[in-house]
Design a protein around this motif. Structure first.
Motif, PDB file in Angstrom:
ATOM      1  N   ILE B 312      -4.383   2.528  -5.704  1.00  0.00           N
ATOM      2  CA  ILE B 312      -3.159   2.618  -4.897  1.00  0.00           C
ATOM      3  C   ILE B 312      -2.034   1.835  -5.570  1.00  0.00           C
ATOM      4  O   ILE B 312      -0.897   2.305  -5.698  1.00  0.00           O
ATOM      5  N   LEU B 313      -2.374   0.632  -6.071  1.00  0.00           N
ATOM      6  CA  LEU B 313      -1.382  -0.166  -6.776  1.00  0.00           C
ATOM      7  C   LEU B 313      -0.903   0.552  -8.035  1.00  0.00           C
ATOM      8  O   LEU B 313       0.282   0.556  -8.369  1.00  0.00           O
ATOM      9  N   TYR B 314      -1.854   1.187  -8.735  1.00  0.00           N
ATOM     10  CA  TYR B 314      -1.515   1.898  -9.960  1.00  0.00           C
ATOM     11  C   TYR B 314      -0.592   3.085  -9.664  1.00  0.00           C
ATOM     12  O   TYR B 314       0.398   3.308 -10.344  1.00  0.00           O
ATOM     13  N   ALA B 315      -0.917   3.821  -8.605  1.00  0.00           N
ATOM     14  CA  ALA B 315      -0.177   5.054  -8.323  1.00  0.00           C
ATOM     15  C   ALA B 315       1.195   4.775  -7.723  1.00  0.00           C
ATOM     16  O   ALA B 315       2.163   5.449  -8.045  1.00  0.00           O
ATOM     17  N   THR B 316       1.273   3.778  -6.833  1.00  0.00           N
ATOM     18  CA  THR B 316       2.534   3.558  -6.126  1.00  0.00           C
ATOM     19  C   THR B 316       3.315   2.374  -6.669  1.00  0.00           C
ATOM     20  O   THR B 316       4.534   2.306  -6.513  1.00  0.00           O
ATOM     21  N   GLY B 317       2.629   1.411  -7.273  1.00  0.00           N
ATOM     22  CA  GLY B 317       3.305   0.188  -7.695  1.00  0.00           C
ATOM     23  C   GLY B 317       3.373  -0.846  -6.590  1.00  0.00           C
ATOM     24  O   GLY B 317       3.924  -1.922  -6.783  1.00  0.00           O
ATOM     25  N   PHE B 318       2.837  -0.533  -5.423  1.00  0.00           N
ATOM     26  CA  PHE B 318       2.859  -1.490  -4.320  1.00  0.00           C
ATOM     27  C   PHE B 318       1.441  -1.754  -3.837  1.00  0.00           C
ATOM     28  O   PHE B 318       0.567  -0.895  -3.930  1.00  0.00           O
ATOM     29  N   SER B 319       1.210  -2.954  -3.310  1.00  0.00           N
ATOM     30  CA  SER B 319      -0.098  -3.193  -2.696  1.00  0.00           C
ATOM     31  C   SER B 319       0.043  -3.878  -1.344  1.00  0.00           C
ATOM     32  O   SER B 319      -0.947  -4.273  -0.758  1.00  0.00           O
ATOM     33  N   LYS B 320       1.278  -4.029  -0.857  1.00  0.00           N
ATOM     34  CA  LYS B 320       1.438  -4.697   0.433  1.00  0.00           C
ATOM     35  C   LYS B 320       1.510  -3.666   1.549  1.00  0.00           C
ATOM     36  O   LYS B 320       2.159  -2.627   1.408  1.00  0.00           O
ATOM     37  N   LEU B 321       0.881  -4.004   2.675  1.00  0.00           N
ATOM     38  CA  LEU B 321       0.886  -3.061   3.794  1.00  0.00           C
ATOM     39  C   LEU B 321       2.289  -2.861   4.334  1.00  0.00           C
ATOM     40  O   LEU B 321       2.610  -1.816   4.886  1.00  0.00           O
ATOM     41  N   VAL B 391      -5.945  -1.404   7.542  1.00  0.00           N
ATOM     42  CA  VAL B 391      -5.458  -0.766   6.319  1.00  0.00           C
ATOM     43  C   VAL B 391      -5.192   0.710   6.566  1.00  0.00           C
ATOM     44  O   VAL B 391      -4.169   1.255   6.149  1.00  0.00           O
ATOM     45  N   THR B 392      -6.099   1.368   7.271  1.00  0.00           N
ATOM     46  CA  THR B 392      -5.908   2.789   7.541  1.00  0.00           C
ATOM     47  C   THR B 392      -4.646   3.032   8.354  1.00  0.00           C
ATOM     48  O   THR B 392      -3.814   3.873   8.016  1.00  0.00           O
ATOM     49  N   TYR B 393      -4.504   2.239   9.421  1.00  0.00           N
ATOM     50  CA  TYR B 393      -3.390   2.493  10.346  1.00  0.00           C
ATOM     51  C   TYR B 393      -2.048   2.226   9.676  1.00  0.00           C
ATOM     52  O   TYR B 393      -1.106   2.985   9.839  1.00  0.00           O
ATOM     53  N   TYR B 394      -1.961   1.133   8.910  1.00  0.00           N
ATOM     54  CA  TYR B 394      -0.647   0.736   8.403  1.00  0.00           C
ATOM     55  C   TYR B 394      -0.324   1.250   7.015  1.00  0.00           C
ATOM     56  O   TYR B 394       0.814   1.150   6.589  1.00  0.00           O
ATOM     57  N   SER B 395      -1.329   1.746   6.264  1.00  0.00           N
ATOM     58  CA  SER B 395      -0.922   2.248   4.949  1.00  0.00           C
ATOM     59  C   SER B 395      -1.301   3.715   4.736  1.00  0.00           C
ATOM     60  O   SER B 395      -0.639   4.395   3.965  1.00  0.00           O
ATOM     61  N   PHE B 396      -2.352   4.203   5.370  1.00  0.00           N
ATOM     62  CA  PHE B 396      -2.732   5.595   5.124  1.00  0.00           C
ATOM     63  C   PHE B 396      -2.015   6.546   6.069  1.00  0.00           C
ATOM     64  O   PHE B 396      -1.637   7.638   5.690  1.00  0.00           O
ATOM     65  N   LEU B 397      -1.837   6.097   7.306  1.00  0.00           N
ATOM     66  CA  LEU B 397      -1.164   6.953   8.291  1.00  0.00           C
ATOM     67  C   LEU B 397       0.310   6.563   8.351  1.00  0.00           C
ATOM     68  O   LEU B 397       0.755   5.631   7.683  1.00  0.00           O
ATOM     69  N   GLY B 398       1.063   7.242   9.207  1.00  0.00           N
ATOM     70  CA  GLY B 398       2.458   6.893   9.415  1.00  0.00           C
ATOM     71  C   GLY B 398       3.345   7.313   8.253  1.00  0.00           C
ATOM     72  O   GLY B 398       3.009   8.194   7.471  1.00  0.00           O
TER      73      GLY B 398
END
Lengths: 77, 573
Positions: B312-321, B391-398
């Motif tokens: 996720i960090l590699y693809a987006t450049g971010f790792s914070k929720l 993690v699911t609620y705040y980074s995968f959904l929404g």
């Protein structure tokens, strides 16, 4: 699906699991009373979840949170 | 002939930075496979040693049930993690990865204290390079702190081992019946690597600042090798029970409000290692089996989680929720694989966390520690809430909270994650594959009806608890204090003040001494000058040059080397 419906569905499934436990009350090796207590895990998970969220977000987080990296200044000196 | 996995990896790690790019890439895949075969073929009871000074034998290979299972899982993860890093790791990183794996296998296979210490220190050094490989300022500083903490722990271990070896005990044995000062040094040294509270702060400090693949390696090796050492050396030491429970709960509590994905996972390492440490403290055969099984499972699902977070960090450049969101629509494959890992760590049936955590919980109730059982059970509620649901609620959904471009995820990352996820499933569904290889005989059946139903209930109930407080659980960007404050603030202050006082004393004494010397200098002048036999006005005395009277440094070095070589050959032959 709104949040309320999600909560409701989880509660219903949980209730069903308790009913399943009532119908098949098989408990191998019950060392302590809670191993045989019907629905114990559901209550424990719910109350334990509340407790953990309360301790974590309510008590520990306000103690340890800081606005910014407190070490930066001292390391520049 | 026995192929020694650690020595193969060590040799490859020394060679790999100097070979051309293409050969390096081939070695990156092939060497871990060779090591995997070599470690699978090790037989119980194999032993190899080499003579050393003072009639001590260095037992660099000793295989029994306990070391076999650890070497096996280390070689599996070495393959998947190296595959994960295939597309981007550079020379130094690859060498550090290889040496790190080699040294952790070396610790596990070591039969005597001196070999263990050698590989232990190599483990600290090589993993420090994985932090530094990130090449930014915070990683540099974090790497130095990481190294200093491990240097301290290694020195405690050295002190303990020094005493043990000088007493004539150079083979690794259980010390839990013999808690003298040496054992306590060794215990603290190992505890630092096992991240036992309050000696844990190096872990969430360094791991999130490492490179993407570096954090995968680190999450699997250091703490689990320390767990191996605890099982080997300190089974049944009561203090470890409560040490483990505290780790378990505090790790989860921190993970619940941490914001960075890799920080959450780092605190979860502490929490999961807490289960193992508590099990080692319980010390019964079932509990030790549980500790080993949980270490085995943990290496699989934690490497999967760190691979997911790294991708996720590699693809987006971010790792914070607080930055991420809506990832499920953008990189569904990665999200699903991460989700499998997070279910495995929460103990979902048919994934491997279920089969190993259950052994520890059963062991706690069998050995009459009901409170330990309940507290560890409570921690598993927090595990689901923080690694999976939050993690699911705040980074995968929404919706995404920041705009970013998604980089294409390389195929090797997917393959290594899929392999790990499949292994999680295989070992979760066929637990006897693992149970038959554990150090002690046991007849444990995890898939009983009541056990599955209670797991389902607790997972449902934790989800419900999370959904009730979903607003409160929203992650916020804050800096978190931990026990590293102790050595980053007060210790720094004390050290600075102490050195200031010492310097002040030295300077003042020097000043007094200097004036004293100067005041008596005239009495030691050339007496003829006083008598005006020579004309002091015209003749300046020759300036004193200390180097005029010294030997050159090269001579001293030559003598030192000669003495060393002479004494070495005297002792060795």
């Amino acid at each position: 699906m709104g949040q309320k419906n999600v909560i409701l569905s989880f509660a219903i499934v949980g209730f069903l699991s308790i009913i399943v436990e009532v119908i098949f009350p098989i408990h191998y090796h019950p060392y302590y009373w809670w191993h045989a207590f019907i629905g114990f895990d559901y209550i424990f998970g719910l109350l334990g979840g509340f407790l953990l969220i309360f301790i974590s977000k309510g008590i520990l987080f306000p103690i340890v949170k800081r606005k910014k990296d407190i070490y930066e200044r001292s390391e520049e000196e | 002939m026995i192929l020694h996995p650690a020595l193969i990896m060590l040799g490859a790690g020394i060679v790999i930075p100097f070979v051309p790019h293409l050969i390096r890439k081939i070695m990156l895949i092939v060497m871990p496979l060779i090591v995997l075969v070599a470690s699978y073929n090790l037989q119980y009871g194999q032993q190899q040693s080499i003579g050393f000074i003072n009639n001590i034998d260095l037992v660099y290979l000793k295989v029994d049930e306990l070391s076999w299972i650890f070497v096996f899982i280390l070689s599996i993860v070495s393959f998947t993690a190296n595959l994960f890093s295939y597309n981007y790791s550079n020379r130094i990183e690859v060498a550090a990865q290889f040496l790190y794996v080699a040294s952790s296998m070396g610790v596990v296979l070591a039969g005597d204290w001196i070999t263990l210490l050698f590989f232990w220190e190599l483990m600290a050094i090589s993993s420090t390079f994985l932090v530094w490989a990130k090449k930014d300022e915070t990683a540099k500083k974090a790497g130095i702190r990481y190294f200093l903490v491990h240097f301290f722990g290694g020195n405690l271990l050295l002190a303990g081992i020094f005493i043990k070896v000088s007493q004539g005990e150079y083979l690794i044995n259980s010390l839990s019946q013999n808690m003298d000062i040496a054992s306590i040094f060794i215990l603290i040294g190992i505890s630092i690597n096992a991240a036992i509270y309050p000696l844990h702060a190096w872990l969430p400090d360094a791991y999130p600042k490492s490179t993407i693949s570096g954090s995968v390696f680190m999450s699997c090796l250091t703490t689990k090798v320390a767990v191996y050492c605890l099982v080997r050396v300190f089974p049944g030491v009561p203090i470890l029970i409560w040490g483990g429970v505290v780790m378990c709960l505090l790790g989860v509590l921190y993970a619940m409000f941490a914001n960075d994905l890799r920080v959450i996972l780092s605190y979860h390492i502490i929490s999961q290692v807490g289960y193992m440490v508590a099990a080692v403290g319980l010390g019964s055969e079932l509990a030790l089996n549980g500790a080993v099984a949980h270490a085995f499972s943990h290496i699989l699902y934690k490497s999967l989680l760190f691979m997911g977070a790294g991708t996720i960090l590699y693809a987006t450049g971010f790792s914070k929720l607080t930055d991420l969101g809506g990832l499920f629509k953008k990189i569904p494959g990665v999200v699903v694989l991460y989700f499998i890992g997070s279910l495995a760590i929460s103990g979902f049936p048919y994934l491997n966390g279920f089969t190993s955590k259950a052994v520890i919980l059963s062991a706690a109730s069998v050995t009459k520690y009901p409170e330990v059982e309940l507290l560890l059970y409570l921690a598993s509620v927090g595990t689901l809430i923080s690694t999976c649901l939050k993690v699911t609620y705040y980074s995968f959904l929404g919706e995404a909270k920041k705009s970013y471009d998604i980089k294409k995820v390389p195929i090797n990352m997917y393959i290594s994650m899929i392999i790990t996820a499949v292994l999680c499933f295989v070992y979760g569904s066929f637990p006897n594959l693992l149970y038959n290889r554990l150090p002690f005989e046991m007849n444990y059946i995890p898939y009983t009806f009541d056990h599955v139903i209670s797991t389902v209930q607790i997972l449902l109930a934790s989800t419900l608890a999370f959904l009730f407080f979903v607003e409160i659980m929203e992650p916020k960007e804050y800096f978190l204090l931990d026990t590293d404050w102790l050595y980053r603030k007060p210790l720094v202050f004390v050290t600075r003040k102490t050195s200031e006082v010492v310097v002040a004393i030295q300077e003042n004494l020097g000043a007094v001494w200097g004036t004293g010397i100067l005041s008596i200098v005239p009495f030691f002048n050339n007496p003829f000058r006083k008598l005006n036999v020579i004309n002091s006005e015209n003749e300046t005395p020759e300036k004193y040059d200390p180097d005029h009277y010294r030997f050159s440094i090269g001579l001293a070095v030559t003598i030192a080397i000669m003495v060393f070589v002479g004494s070495f050959f005297y002792v060795r032959f």
